[in-house]
Each structure stands twice: as structure tokens, then as C-alpha cells.
Design a protein around this motif. Structure first.
Motif, PDB file in Angstrom:
ATOM      1  N   ALA A  72      15.032 -26.611 -15.656  1.00  0.00           N
ATOM      2  CA  ALA A  72      16.088 -26.452 -16.654  1.00  0.00           C
ATOM      3  C   ALA A  72      16.379 -24.963 -16.807  1.00  0.00           C
ATOM      4  O   ALA A  72      15.499 -24.179 -17.170  1.00  0.00           O
ATOM      5  CB  ALA A  72      15.655 -27.059 -17.983  1.00  0.00           C
ATOM      6  N   VAL A  73      17.602 -24.569 -16.499  1.00  0.00           N
ATOM      7  CA  VAL A  73      17.989 -23.161 -16.581  1.00  0.00           C
ATOM      8  C   VAL A  73      18.139 -22.770 -18.051  1.00  0.00           C
ATOM      9  O   VAL A  73      18.923 -23.370 -18.788  1.00  0.00           O
ATOM     10  CB  VAL A  73      19.302 -22.912 -15.816  1.00  0.00           C
ATOM     11  N   GLY A  95      29.802 -11.322 -21.974  1.00  0.00           N
ATOM     12  CA  GLY A  95      29.792 -11.412 -20.526  1.00  0.00           C
ATOM     13  C   GLY A  95      28.396 -11.590 -19.950  1.00  0.00           C
ATOM     14  O   GLY A  95      27.401 -11.704 -20.669  1.00  0.00           O
ATOM     15  N   ILE A  96      28.349 -11.612 -18.609  1.00  0.00           N
ATOM     16  CA  ILE A  96      27.090 -11.742 -17.877  1.00  0.00           C
ATOM     17  C   ILE A  96      26.921 -10.509 -17.015  1.00  0.00           C
ATOM     18  O   ILE A  96      27.870 -10.046 -16.367  1.00  0.00           O
ATOM     19  CB  ILE A  96      27.101 -13.018 -17.012  1.00  0.00           C
ATOM     20  N   ARG A  97      25.707  -9.964 -17.022  1.00  0.00           N
ATOM     21  CA  ARG A  97      25.425  -8.754 -16.246  1.00  0.00           C
ATOM     22  C   ARG A  97      24.236  -9.006 -15.325  1.00  0.00           C
ATOM     23  O   ARG A  97      23.211  -9.546 -15.746  1.00  0.00           O
ATOM     24  CB  ARG A  97      25.131  -7.579 -17.181  1.00  0.00           C
ATOM     25  N   GLN A 102      16.837  -9.200 -13.078  1.00  0.00           N
ATOM     26  CA  GLN A 102      17.188 -10.106 -14.156  1.00  0.00           C
ATOM     27  C   GLN A 102      18.700 -10.264 -14.253  1.00  0.00           C
ATOM     28  O   GLN A 102      19.463  -9.502 -13.667  1.00  0.00           O
ATOM     29  CB  GLN A 102      16.638  -9.608 -15.496  1.00  0.00           C
ATOM     30  N   VAL A 103      19.103 -11.285 -14.983  1.00  0.00           N
ATOM     31  CA  VAL A 103      20.515 -11.505 -15.261  1.00  0.00           C
ATOM     32  C   VAL A 103      20.640 -11.738 -16.764  1.00  0.00           C
ATOM     33  O   VAL A 103      19.962 -12.587 -17.329  1.00  0.00           O
ATOM     34  CB  VAL A 103      21.083 -12.690 -14.445  1.00  0.00           C
ATOM     35  N   ARG A 113      27.500 -21.081 -19.296  1.00  0.00           N
ATOM     36  CA  ARG A 113      28.241 -19.870 -18.937  1.00  0.00           C
ATOM     37  C   ARG A 113      27.714 -19.265 -17.638  1.00  0.00           C
ATOM     38  O   ARG A 113      28.489 -18.741 -16.833  1.00  0.00           O
ATOM     39  CB  ARG A 113      28.152 -18.863 -20.081  1.00  0.00           C
ATOM     40  N   LEU A 114      26.416 -19.352 -17.436  1.00  0.00           N
ATOM     41  CA  LEU A 114      25.851 -18.819 -16.197  1.00  0.00           C
ATOM     42  C   LEU A 114      26.333 -19.629 -15.002  1.00  0.00           C
ATOM     43  O   LEU A 114      26.666 -19.062 -13.949  1.00  0.00           O
ATOM     44  CB  LEU A 114      24.326 -18.834 -16.273  1.00  0.00           C
ATOM     45  N   ALA A 115      26.410 -20.952 -15.135  1.00  0.00           N
ATOM     46  CA  ALA A 115      26.903 -21.788 -14.037  1.00  0.00           C
ATOM     47  C   ALA A 115      28.341 -21.434 -13.683  1.00  0.00           C
ATOM     48  O   ALA A 115      28.700 -21.331 -12.498  1.00  0.00           O
ATOM     49  CB  ALA A 115      26.791 -23.265 -14.413  1.00  0.00           C
TER      50      ALA A 115
END
Length: 228
Positions: A72-73, A95-97, A102-103, A113-115
Motif C-alpha cells: 500500500a503506497v 505539488g510533488i518533488r 525520496q519523493v 496524487r502520486l499515481a
């Protein structure tokens, strides 16, 4: 048809499926969720198929024991992005960095949101690779679509439409590049003949290591579940 169980400790759920195309009884263990499908030809009795499954019990249990558990992410999970393991860290941000190890993701609906972000990154990388390979081949493709496919990493239609699994963005870049070259090569050869593999070799180079990686490690990319 439907659900049956093979007795034992624990019992093994079986999904019976009758197929007009099947010529013999067969067993398939899904590499994604461990479901066992028992397929039988139209006129074969169910008891005969269940007896076949019982004969294969040891084989089934060995395969099921090797299944990798779903992941599970979520914040704290380690997820491969472009082949490198990155720990997911939640921050109060929009946002995503992406960093070396790491993320960073928003702290609200981080998996969803990551997907979505990974799909867009996959589209960018695959578009670049397909553009490059198509230019080298001298043949255009019509469009690229991304899906979460389970049975194949990519495909190419007669009309030149390319389809890819967005999960390729989790694989090392050379694997994504190989799949792009493979599908672009189908623009010239809609088969897997020696002529086709010669085109793949011309576009990509030695493809054997990439094919071996997909066989040995590719299924692990499907175990990540992106649900909040």
C-alpha cells in the motif's frame, strides 16, 4: 463454473472458467494477486478439472508461496521511481518533488496524487523515447495512450497507436526505453519475426538484458497499490 476450493491447509480458492477455445485443462496463478484460474474445455466435466487441480496441488502451493505481498503506497513506503528506491514523505504542499532518495508528496490524498504524477512522468519519458525511436526508424506513430495493464507492457496497432503501462516509470530508464523501442519497431514489423528483432536491435541495441529484467522483476511493479 465459478468459485471452488482445493482442500488443504489452507484451502486454495479456484476460479473455474469454461472456454470454447481451450483444448486441454490448464491452471494459471496470477502474478498480481495470487488468484488461481482453472480453465477447462467446453465438454470436460467439472470433477475432471478439479481432479487435475488436485494433482497439481504441490505445484500450486509452491507458486503461491512465492507471491509477493501487495504494498500500500503511503508516507513511509519505499517506492521505485525510474529504477531508484525513494521513500515517500508527506508535506503540507500542493505539488510533488523528486529527490535522489525520496519523493515529497502532499499530505492530502498522497497516493492518488502520486499515481497521477507518475502517469504524467511516464508520458513525458515515453513520448521522448518513442519520438526518438520513430525518427530513427523513419516511421511516425499516431498517438500514445497509458493504461494500468496487467498482461502486457505495451502494444502497437495497425494504425500506429502505441499503448504502454504507466508503471514502466518505476522501472530503470533503460527498461522503459526498451519497451518504447519494441513497440515502435512494430510500426515496421507487426510480428515477432527475426526481421522484427533486427529492428529492435537497430533502435535499442542488445535487448536481451532488458527482456530478462522484465521477466524476473517486472511483475513486482504491479504489487504497489495507489489508494488513499
Amino acid at each position: 463454473m465459478g468459485q471452488h476450493h482445493l482442500p488443504g491447509n489452507p484451502p486454495i480458492p479456484l476460479i473455474l472458467r469454461r472456454s470454447a477455445q481451450a483444448r486441454r485443462i490448464s491452471l494459471r496463478v496470477s502474478s498480481l494477486d495470487g488468484r488461481v484460474t482453472l480453465t477447462l474445455p467446453r465438454r470436460v466435466p467439472e470433477h475432471e478439472a478439479l481432479a487435475f487441480a488436485a494433482e497439481k496441488e504441490s505445484w500450486l502451493r509452491r507458486h503461491l508461496a512465492r507471491q509477493e505481498a501487495p504494498v500500500a503506497v503511503a508516507p513511509g513506503t519505499t517506492l521505485p521511481v525510474e529504477g531508484k528506491p525513494r521513500q515517500i514523505v508527506a508535506r503540507p504542499q500542493r505539488g510533488i518533488r523528486l529527490f535522489a532518495d525520496q519523493v515529497e508528496v502532499p499530505d492530502r490524498a498522497p497516493a492518488t496524487r502520486l499515481a497521477a504524477w507518475l502517469r504524467e512522468l511516464a508520458r513525458d519519458r515515453l513520448s521522448e523515447a518513442c519520438d526518438r525511436h520513430a525518427a530513427a526508424l523513419g516511421l511516425p506513430y499516431s498517438r500514445i495512450t497509458l493504461r494500468d495493464t496487467r498482461s502486457r507492457w505495451g502494444s502497437c496497432t495497425e494504425a500506429g497507436a502505441l499503448m504502454f503501462s504507466w508503471r514502466l516509470i518505476m522501472a530503470p530508464p533503460e527498461i522503459l526505453d526498451y519497451v518504447a523501442a519494441h513497440e515502435v519497431a512494430h510500426l515496421a514489423e507487426m510480428n515477432h519475426s527475426p526481421a522484427f528483432w533486427a529492428v529492435v536491435n537497430r533502435l535499442y541495441g542488445d535487448y536481451a538484458p532488458a527482456r530478462a529484467w522484465l521477466r524476473s522483476d517486472g511483475n513486482a511493479l504491479h504489487r504497489y497499490r495507489f489508494t488513499d
